[in-house]
Enzyme design. Structure first.
Site, PDB file in Angstrom:
ATOM      1  CG  HIS A   1      -0.316  -0.165   2.535  1.00 17.63           C
ATOM      2  ND1 HIS A   1       0.575   0.741   3.038  1.00 17.63           N
ATOM      3  CD2 HIS A   1      -0.425  -1.136   3.480  1.00 17.63           C
ATOM      4  CE1 HIS A   1       0.971   0.365   4.221  1.00 17.63           C
ATOM      5  NE2 HIS A   1       0.387  -0.796   4.525  1.00 17.63           N
TER       6      HIS A   1
ATOM      7  CG  HIS B   1       4.281  -1.347   2.264  1.00 21.33           C
ATOM      8  ND1 HIS B   1       3.060  -1.910   1.947  1.00 21.33           N
ATOM      9  CD2 HIS B   1       4.561  -1.738   3.526  1.00 21.33           C
ATOM     10  CE1 HIS B   1       2.635  -2.624   2.982  1.00 21.33           C
ATOM     11  NE2 HIS B   1       3.521  -2.537   3.954  1.00 21.33           N
TER      12      HIS B   1
ATOM     13  CB  CYS C   1       1.812  -7.646  19.730  1.00 20.60           C
ATOM     14  SG  CYS C   1       0.797  -6.946  18.412  1.00 20.60           S
TER      15      CYS C   1
ATOM     16  CB  CYS D   1       4.011  -5.814  16.880  1.00 20.63           C
ATOM     17  SG  CYS D   1       2.995  -4.437  17.264  1.00 20.63           S
TER      18      CYS D   1
ATOM     19  CB  CYS E   1      -0.731  -4.204  20.896  1.00 23.27           C
ATOM     20  SG  CYS E   1       0.261  -3.375  19.656  1.00 23.27           S
TER      21      CYS E   1
ATOM     22  CG  HIS F   1      -1.136  -3.993  15.593  1.00 19.94           C
ATOM     23  ND1 HIS F   1       0.165  -4.128  16.005  1.00 19.94           N
ATOM     24  CD2 HIS F   1      -1.106  -3.975  14.250  1.00 19.94           C
ATOM     25  CE1 HIS F   1       0.931  -4.198  14.948  1.00 19.94           C
ATOM     26  NE2 HIS F   1       0.203  -4.108  13.879  1.00 19.94           N
TER      27      HIS F   1
ATOM     28  CE  LYS G   1      -2.621   1.266  12.790  1.00 15.54           C
ATOM     29  NZ  LYS G   1      -2.837  -0.072  13.020  1.00 15.54           N
TER      30      LYS G   1
ATOM     31  CE  LYS H   1      -5.809  -6.964   5.062  1.00 12.91           C
ATOM     32  NZ  LYS H   1      -5.634  -8.351   4.799  1.00 12.91           N
TER      33      LYS H   1
HETATM   34  N1  MSP Z   1       9.074  -6.512   8.228  1.00 11.50           N
HETATM   35  C1  MSP Z   1       9.240  -5.397   9.087  1.00 11.50           C
HETATM   36  C2  MSP Z   1      10.519  -4.649   8.771  1.00 11.50           C
HETATM   37  C3  MSP Z   1      11.757  -5.464   8.842  1.00 11.50           C
HETATM   38  S1  MSP Z   1      13.150  -4.540   8.356  1.00 11.50           S
HETATM   39  C4  MSP Z   1      14.448  -5.480   8.748  1.00 11.50           C
HETATM   40  C5  MSP Z   1       8.055  -4.458   8.926  1.00 11.50           C
HETATM   41  N2  MSP Z   1       7.357  -4.560   7.801  1.00 11.50           N
HETATM   42  S2  MSP Z   1       6.057  -3.679   7.410  1.00 11.50           S
HETATM   43  O1  MSP Z   1       5.494  -4.289   6.237  1.00 11.50           O
HETATM   44  O2  MSP Z   1       5.194  -3.543   8.531  1.00 11.50           O
HETATM   45  O3  MSP Z   1       6.625  -2.303   6.987  1.00 11.50           O
HETATM   46  C6  MSP Z   1       6.810  -1.261   7.890  1.00 11.50           C
HETATM   47  C7  MSP Z   1       7.304  -0.052   7.129  1.00 11.50           C
HETATM   48  O4  MSP Z   1       6.376   0.297   6.078  1.00 11.50           O
HETATM   49  C8  MSP Z   1       7.387   1.211   7.956  1.00 11.50           C
HETATM   50  O5  MSP Z   1       8.556   1.258   8.742  1.00 11.50           O
HETATM   51  C9  MSP Z   1       7.376   2.245   6.853  1.00 11.50           C
HETATM   52  O6  MSP Z   1       8.598   2.218   6.196  1.00 11.50           O
HETATM   53  C10 MSP Z   1       6.305   1.699   5.930  1.00 11.50           C
HETATM   54  N3  MSP Z   1       4.956   2.136   6.300  1.00 11.50           N
HETATM   55  C11 MSP Z   1       3.878   1.318   6.434  1.00 11.50           C
HETATM   56  N4  MSP Z   1       2.779   2.085   6.727  1.00 11.50           N
HETATM   57  C12 MSP Z   1       3.124   3.381   6.803  1.00 11.50           C
HETATM   58  C13 MSP Z   1       2.437   4.562   7.130  1.00 11.50           C
HETATM   59  N5  MSP Z   1       1.139   4.584   7.377  1.00 11.50           N
HETATM   60  N6  MSP Z   1       3.161   5.709   7.209  1.00 11.50           N
HETATM   61  C14 MSP Z   1       4.512   5.728   6.962  1.00 11.50           C
HETATM   62  N7  MSP Z   1       5.180   4.620   6.655  1.00 11.50           N
HETATM   63  C15 MSP Z   1       4.526   3.435   6.532  1.00 11.50           C
HETATM   64  O7  MSP Z   1       7.850  -3.640   9.813  1.00 11.50           O
END
Ligand code: MSP
Length: 521
Positions: free
Chosen positions: A20, A23, A128, A131, A146, A149, A307, A310
């Protein structure tokens, strides 16, 4: 010393759900930085990828009625497709289910054990799963959820292998305080230092009840804790392409490891800073490897004040944005929304207005006006200049030097939104310049002065094209083509390109092309 190389990473994203714009936001930011470094002549290693093990992903696969591996293949493929659609210029896409990564992760776990930094113990407490994190009572909301979440964590009792974080805490803290390990922005550094005050305990590196993971080499009843598995990707990526090295020393001798290690910048959002700024450096200290130079954790954004989730149905899919606004505008709209580093709110309703004001009516309209005038008044050629009569004006060379200086300072501070603002503001100033000089009237009175004005405008556009390159490469190329120069002026170094006077009088310019079609609001 690593001259002219830059190793940059994004988090590797969980494959429990489709990519999304959260990312996309981090990956786009990393892409802009990677392109900026390349413009400066650096050899960049830009790593992104997917984090594919753990209970959360196994559960998502089960819910989808698929085997974990097939499920991961599908979603990892989706990430790769989206990065292609967004024109992400990563050097490598790593998947933690790759054999080489798994072998590498096992290898480093063995090393940690050899160092005497792992021990077996019981864990009794909270976990969690969304997380993938062991949490404490202190981290719960009033309702016992948590805080991230808003879900009740699991209460677990299990045997884990633990890492002796306590052994390295003092050293990591010192490195952060002295900026040998830079944590940015400053608010995030303070937050990290706050963790030390609250107290940090040794953490688990393995779990017994998670089948979907990398087996611990010496204890097949356990798999490597997904966060440890994931962090090691930043290292194992070099194993994957430089063959699987059998010993630590051989890895250190690997050509790409030698060239790029340590990471210059780990980019992420703030929610995973503790893993990167405390656990990861401690692991690297144990492995006796140099630490990353900088960790930049930007903010978290909500969508229309809520936030992104989904269940709320407010998840924005980058593919839909591309379909509506086009590739480059999507990149622009996401990165220009709010201050890079701070939390923010993405207001979908603002996208169209911002698209129209900054892109269609801004850079797009400016380019069209300038190219049209050059076509009409100067037979599609860069006009011949002669020193202007009015000598008291600030000269264009100084003006553009100032814009470049502001832009560079902003970029080097990773103020990406600011870089974009500098470009858009400058385009606005050029519109005012056209309004003031009125070349469409001036041409009837003073052809030479019109030529001077138009030369300036064309040359300013060339600089704008360079400045938008890290953010909107395709649009930059289209501007270069309209100016009659090859895309990105190949062979030209940034310092050469920044100089005034890149366009040669008499040079043929290209055909006008609409950059951004106006959208109905
Ligand atoms: N798999 C772990 C990271 C491991 S790194 C060794 C993880 N994955 S995640 O799919 O949850 O991705 C988290 C990252 O996605 C956040 O740190 C950020 O880079 C990005 N983001 C996801 N949602 C976001 C927002 N709503 N706002 C800003 N960044 C966002 O954590």
């Amino acid at each position: 010393m690593k001259p002219n190389t830059f190793y940059l990473t994004t988090p590797i994203y969980y494959v429990n759900a489709w990519p999304h714009i959260g990312h996309a936001y981090t990956t786009l930011a990393a892409d802009a930085i990677a392109r900026w470094r390349r413009l400066q002549g650096d050899e960049v290693f830009f790593l992104t990828g997917t984090d594919e093990h753990g209970a959360k992903i196994a559960e998502a696969a089960q819910l989808a009625g698929q085997s974990p591996k097939l499920f991961c293949d599908k979603i990892a493929g989706q990430f790769q497709k989206i990065w292609k659609d967004l024109n992400i210029s990563h050097t490598h896409f790593i998947r933690t289910t790759n054999k080489s990564h798994q072998a590498g992760a096992q290898y480093f776990l063995k090393l940690l054990k050899t160092k005497g930094d792992l021990y077996e113990n019981d864990y009794q407490g909270l976990y969690c799963t969304p997380c993938e994190n062991f949490i404490t009572n202190k981290e719960l909301t009033d309702k016992g959820f948590c805080s991230y979440h808003q879900k009740k964590p699991l209460s677990i009792t299990e045997k884990n292998w633990f890492f002796k974080l306590s052994k390295y805490l003092k050293k990591v803290k010192k490195l952060i305080e002295t900026n040998q390990l830079q944590i940015e922005p400053l608010s995030r550094k303070k937050e990290v230092l706050g963790f030390f005050k609250q107290g940090l305990t040794d953490f688990s590196v393995s779990r017994p009840s998670v089948a979907w993971g990398v087996p611990l080499p010496w204890d097949k009843m356990q798999t490597i804790y997904v966060w440890v598995d994931a962090l090691l990707n930043y290292l194992t990526v070099f194993l994957s392409e430089d063959k699987v090295y059998k010993t630590h020393l051989q890895l250190l001798a690997g050509p790409r490891f030698k060239k790029f290690w340590p990471p210059d910048l780990h980019l992420m959002a703030k929610e995973i800073i503790k893993f990167h700024a405390i656990y990861w450096p401690a692991i690297l200290l144990s492995l006796n490897l140099p630490l990353p130079k900088k960790i930049f954790a930007h903010g978290f954004f909500s969508i229309n004040g809520k936030k992104m989730s989904k269940s709320l149905g407010n998840v924005i899919n980058p593919t839909e944005m591309i379909a509506k606004f086009g590739l480059d505008a999507t990149r622009y709209l996401l990165l220009s929304q709010f201050v890079f580093g701070n939390d923010g709110d993405i207001k979908e309703a603002n996208f169209v207005d911002k698209y129209n004001s900054d892109l269609a009516n801004g850079i797009g309209n400016l380019t069209a006006r300038v190219i049209t005038m050059a076509e009409k008044y100067f037979n599609s050629q860069v006009p011949q200049i002669q020193p202007s009569k009015s000598s008291n004006k600030k000269n264009p060379e100084q003006i553009i030097a100032q814009v470049w200086q502001d832009y560079k300072i902003a970029f080097n501070n990773l103020a990406l939104d600011q870089c974009l603002k500098i470009i858009i503001d400058f385009a606005q100033k050029l519109d005012q310049y056209i309004q003031k000089t009125e070349p469409y009237k001036l041409i009837k009175q003073d052809r030479q002065e019109t030529a001077n004005v138009l030369y300036n405008l064309l040359e300013y556009l060339r600089h704008i094209a360079w400045q938008i390159t890290p953010f909107m490469q395709n649009t930059a190329n289209k501007i270069f083509e309209q100016l009659g120069i090859l895309a990105s002026e190949p062979g030209k170094s940034l310092s050469e390109a920044q100089k005034w006077g890149g366009l040669k009088s008499g040079q043929k310019i290209g055909k006008k092309e609409i950059l951004f079609q106006r959208l109905d609001s």
